[in-house]
Design an enzyme around this catalytic site. Structure first.
Site, PDB file in Angstrom:
ATOM      1  N   ASP A 216      17.570   9.878  -2.219  1.00 15.20           N
ATOM      2  CA  ASP A 216      17.001   9.294  -3.441  1.00 15.20           C
ATOM      3  C   ASP A 216      18.010   8.278  -3.974  1.00 15.20           C
ATOM      4  OD1 ASP A 216      15.683   8.669  -5.764  1.00 15.20           O
ATOM      5  OD2 ASP A 216      16.058  10.601  -6.752  1.00 15.20           O
ATOM      6  N   HIS A 244     -10.885   2.532  -2.252  1.00 22.56           N
ATOM      7  CA  HIS A 244     -11.082   1.991  -3.590  1.00 22.56           C
ATOM      8  C   HIS A 244      -9.858   1.208  -4.074  1.00 22.56           C
ATOM      9  CE1 HIS A 244     -11.377   2.277  -8.066  1.00 22.56           C
ATOM     10  NE2 HIS A 244     -12.673   2.146  -7.832  1.00 22.56           N
ATOM     11  N   SER A 422     -14.823  -0.764 -12.070  1.00 26.78           N
ATOM     12  CA  SER A 422     -13.607  -0.735 -11.259  1.00 26.78           C
ATOM     13  C   SER A 422     -13.274  -2.106 -10.701  1.00 26.78           C
ATOM     14  CB  SER A 422     -13.770   0.213 -10.064  1.00 26.78           C
ATOM     15  OG  SER A 422     -13.461   1.534 -10.394  1.00 26.78           O
TER      16      SER A 422
END
Length: 645
Positions: A216, A244, A422
């Site tokens: 990280d 989507h 959307s």
């Protein structure tokens, strides 16, 4: 606060979201959890502030009952259900056969549609976005290998392993390492085409142990988050398994001017894939909040990229304090929240959001930050009519945008149509990103310009707060629009063969040079000499090809021509003006594509396209950039007309 029962809004069973009051003791917290047989299974927050806890309930305890019980406990700030939300998309129109990109059109573009966003007119004026602007796509993920998207996927520079980062070259000098840089020979030693698709994309980095090193690096709690995060599966691979989010991302930022597929509103905008919806288009509000906070935190770690807005083409569930608090934190960080107004109820007919609330578009941050960062978007048809499925609201939905039969990118490298609020929402998000690149404006100024510059639309009168549809070109003009981000040239094509080319040279003075009717290579300066004067300083040369496929040389191995080397002026008194640039002609420049800007304008009484050397390498046109050439012919200069020595 009382909870809404899950028979009204779908919610996760067996768990609730809980936030304790800051002063609650450990004993008080334990007592509250005991009342519902609860155990904390996950905690999340922002910048070390009081955490929200995902609480697993005891056997037989229903989520709605637990939320009500906890809400009245003195140690609890709020408790709520973890609502299920869905992507805001409806079925495609199977009869739609023409005008594939109507949502990008303007009343003066070709093809034209007055109800489009006017993005095509902004492109024609030189506004195509910037790699210094990013938006978050909070959705089902993004196909980061798509040929029309891979270059514009955000690369988390703070997560690049230090052993690699120190050696990478910022080829386009935008202050940030992007996939544009990684797809050049300068960085070829540090990347590998793992998926063998002929380009370097996010999939290659996520499968290269030099990049995905298990560390990280930026210390944000998300290991190897090189290109965003998948909050549904809790891993570093935000690939779109629904389609989507990829469609949304393409409307915002599909690469333009590359001769491939489609173009987004902002051709060069970076998209941050933040997946929280699953393969069915469903997800939880808890993960949506984490995605919003991720984007806000990413903005705090860099000044090289401006994180301007998140796109939220999803909706459902009841009011969530967890989501609202995340939106407020984003607003305080100067980030807009663009949200779909919703696609109506089970009957497929749009609802009035003034009376039937739709979240997240119905959130309003005014009481928390003094202004509203949430922008609700309704959907228009290509005729300008409000789509039958689109929600609306005179006090809750700000404006409308193209939403029906929208053609964009799909997962798997393909393209297709979708309809819904959307699809309207990313037209607005992309417009905000394009205007931010053109102006450098902050969130409130962008919101005000968006709403002040819209075009009145009869179908939206009394249906939205403004009664308008988005007009990105007017938005840019409202903000001043004096800084233009150029169209980045694609990889340069090889120069035409020289065996049949006539070389024609000028002198050290100002010249008017006319070529032959054949193929010419035309200089306004002498064939030899390396002094500043010999390279065109202080002269204005007029170059005319006179037919054939011509090369107008504005730089060669000796350097840039017509650069007066004065860092405080644009050098408008020395340049080459090409009068008859036409198809087949080329412009030769010294350097790389990242060194130059293409800016439309009038110089010396002639309108056309200016070629400016980006003297301060900020990828924005300003008073320090040096005019090298001006194309005033009948053909508009494009990036593909340039090549570099």
């Amino acid at each position: 606060m009382s909870s809404v029962h899950s028979d009204v809004f779908e919610a996760a069973e067996g768990r609730v979201l809980l936030k304790f009051k800051a002063g609650a003791s450990g004993a008080e917290r334990d007592a509250a959890l005991k009342k519902v047989g609860g155990t904390i299974e996950e905690s999340f927050g922002f910048d070390g502030r009081e955490h929200v806890h995902k609480v697993k309930l005891g056997d037989g305890v229903h989520a709605d009952q637990a939320a009500e019980t906890l809400s009245v406990n003195g140690a609890v700030d709020y408790a709520e259900q973890d609502y299920v939300v869905h992507s805001a998309v409806v079925s495609n129109d199977p009869g739609f056969t023409g005008g594939r990109m109507w949502g990008m059109a303007g009343d003066k573009s070709s093809p034209a549609n007055q109800f489009g966003t006017q993005a095509a007119e902004a492109w024609a004026a030189g506004y195509t976005g910037s790699t210094k602007v990013a938006v978050g796509v909070i959705d089902s993920g993004v196909d980061y290998t798509h040929p029309d998207l891979y270059l514009n996927v955000w690369l988390n520079n703070a997560e690049i392993p230090l052993s690699i980062k120190a050696s990478l070259v910022d080829v386009d000098k935008d202050g940030n390492i992007t996939f544009r840089d990684l797809n050049t020979s300068a960085n070829s030693a540090y990347v590998r085409d793992v998926n063998a698709n002929g380009r370097i994309d996010g999939g290659d980095l996520l499968n290269d142990v030099r990049w995905e090193d298990g560390v990280d690096t930026d210390g944000n709690g998300y290991r190897d988050d090189l290109i965003g995060w998948d909050f549904h599966n809790n891993d570093n691979d935000p690939y779109d398994d629904d389609g989507h989010g990829t469609h949304v991302a393409g409307t915002i930022a599909a690469s333009g001017g590359n001769g491939v597929g489609v173009a987004g509103v902002g051709w060069n905008t970076l998209v941050v894939p933040l997946k929280f919806l699953d393969a069915t288009g469903s997800g939880y509000t808890s993960n949506a909040a984490k995605a919003i906070d991720y984007f806000t935190a990413a903005k705090s770690r860099t000044t090289a990229v401006d994180f301007v807005a998140t796109n939220n083409s999803w909706g459902g569930g009841g009011y969530s304090a967890t989501v609202y608090d995340a939106i407020v934190r984003a607003a305080r960080a100067d980030i807009l929240f663009v949200a779909a107004a919703g696609n109506g109820g089970a009957d497929g007919i749009g609802d009035n959001n003034n009376s039937v609330v739709n979240y997240p578009s119905n959130y309003n941050t005014s009481s928390a930050v003094g202004w509203d960062s949430v922008i609700g978007v309704a959907a228009l048809q290509s005729s300008g009519a409000l789509a039958s499925y689109s929600n609306y609201g005179s006090t809750t939905v700000e404006l409308g945008a193209p939403g029906s039969s929208i053609y964009s990118t799909l997962a798997g490298g393909s393209y297709g149509y979708m309809s819904g609020t959307s699809m309207a929402t990313p037209h607005v998000t992309g417009s905000i990103a394009l205007a931010a690149a053109a102006s450098g404006a902050g969130a409130l100024a962008l919101r005000n310009a968006l709403l002040d510059s819209g075009l009145a639309t009869s179908s939206l009168s009394a249906k939205t707060m403004t009664g308008d549809r988005v007009d990105v070109m007017s938005m840019i003009q409202t903000l001043g629009g004096t800084t233009t981000t150029p169209t980045p040239p694609p990889p340069p094509p090889p120069p035409p063969p020289t065996s049949t080319v006539h070389n024609i040279y000028g002198t050290t003075a100002s010249n008017t040079i006319t070529g032959t009717t054949g193929n010419d290579k035309i200089w306004g300066v002498p064939a030899t000499g390396t002094t500043a004067l010999a390279l065109g300083r202080g002269t204005i040369d007029v170059l005319r090809g006179n037919g054939g496929d011509d090369i107008f040389v504005l730089g060669d191995s000796r350097g840039r021509f017509y650069d007066d080397r004065y860092s405080t002026t644009q050098g408008l008194n020395d340049y080459a003006r090409v009068t008859d640039f036409s198809a087949g002609d080329k412009v030769q420049l010294k350097g790389t594509a990242g060194d130059y800007l293409l800016v439309p304008g009038t110089i010396g009484g002639y309108s056309g396209m200016g070629i400016f050397y980006d003297a301060n390498h900020n990828h924005l046109w300003d008073s320090r950039d040096e005019l090298i050439g001006h194309i005033s012919g009948s053909k508009t200069l494009a990036a593909s007309d340039l090549f570099f020595t």
